[in-house]
Write an enzyme that holds these catalytic residues in place. Structure first.
Site, PDB file in Angstrom:
ATOM      1  CG  ASP A 130      -1.888   1.158   1.204  1.00 33.03           C
ATOM      2  OD1 ASP A 130      -2.894   1.014   0.638  1.00 33.03           O
ATOM      3  OD2 ASP A 130      -1.629   2.349   1.912  1.00 33.03           O
ATOM      4  CG  ASN A 139      -3.498  11.256  -6.418  1.00 31.79           C
ATOM      5  OD1 ASN A 139      -2.749  11.305  -7.332  1.00 31.79           O
ATOM      6  ND2 ASN A 139      -4.192  10.287  -6.301  1.00 31.79           N
ATOM      7  CG  ASP A 170      -2.915   8.594 -12.889  1.00 29.39           C
ATOM      8  OD1 ASP A 170      -3.330   8.254 -11.968  1.00 29.39           O
ATOM      9  OD2 ASP A 170      -3.646   9.142 -13.948  1.00 29.39           O
ATOM     10  CG  ASP A 172      -3.696   3.354  -2.082  1.00 29.94           C
ATOM     11  OD1 ASP A 172      -4.564   2.661  -1.919  1.00 29.94           O
ATOM     12  OD2 ASP A 172      -3.219   4.118  -1.068  1.00 29.94           O
TER      13      ASP A 172
END
Length: 203
Positions: free
Chosen positions: A66, A74, A83, A109
């Site tokens: 993770d 983000n 991304d 994620d």
């Protein structure tokens, strides 16, 4: 045929269906893969792990990875950068694992690797160390590996590990145990791995 039924001629059509067959194969492949990273998607990942647990008795390791604070990454750097981190992580996983290992993106994620046919738990430890080192290169540098990240600017990862059949004989049980120790890794400071044990998590 003539009036007596004798064959006089045959009329046929030859059609090149190679392009059509390739399109069908591409569609089948796309149905198995995550569109961003080209790793296996969640459904195919579970299907393959379940197939292993139904037919094999040899040990396997489920590794749940993770990205720490991905929402903040983000929000701070934008979704295009997020991304890029996901794509870089996928590339690092491909390099780190064997050809017959299962690697997949199962959520925004969250990534999974499943290593079949291992002999003892300790076989996984060098791999986990390699993964953490490789993933540490996925840093907040816009994807430029040659630029070293500042300590507070690095992308970090938390990893949890469970073993088939010791900790479960299907995907759900294995995922539950790996998820438990992955969150233990986050609570302990992130950027580390923990291996599930019945009595207590283990580094």
């Amino acid at each position: 045929r003539d009036l007596r039924g004798r064959l006089l001629k045959i009329v046929g059509i030859i059609s090149d269906i190679n392009e059509q067959k390739e399109e069908i194969l591409r569609a089948k492949k796309d149905a198995l893969l995550d569109p961003l990273t080209s790793l296996l998607n969640r459904r195919e990942c579970i299907r393959r792990i379940e197939a292993y647990t139904r037919t094999e008795e040899e040990m396997g390791a489920l590794i749940l990875i993770d990205i720490d604070n991905f929402k903040s990454i983000n929000d701070t750097n934008g979704h295009l950068f997020g991304d890029k981190v996901l794509v870089d992580l996928a590339a690092a996983l491909r390099l780190a694992f064997r050809r017959n290992d299962i690697t997949a993106r199962i959520g925004g994620d969250e990534f999974i690797a499943f290593m079949p046919h291992i002999h003892v738990h300790e076989d996984v430890v060098p791999k986990l160390e390699t993964i953490l080192y490789s993933l540490s290169r996925c840093a907040k540098t816009g994807g430029k590996e040659e630029t070293a990240p500042e300590p507070d600017d690095a992308v970090t990862f938390s990893i949890g590990v469970s073993f088939y059949p010791d900790h479960g004989r299907n995907f759900s049980f294995l995922f539950e145990k790996a998820d438990e120790v992955m969150y233990h890794a986050k609570r302990r400071g992130k950027n580390q791995y923990h291996i599930y044990k019945e009595d207590a998590p283990e580094t």
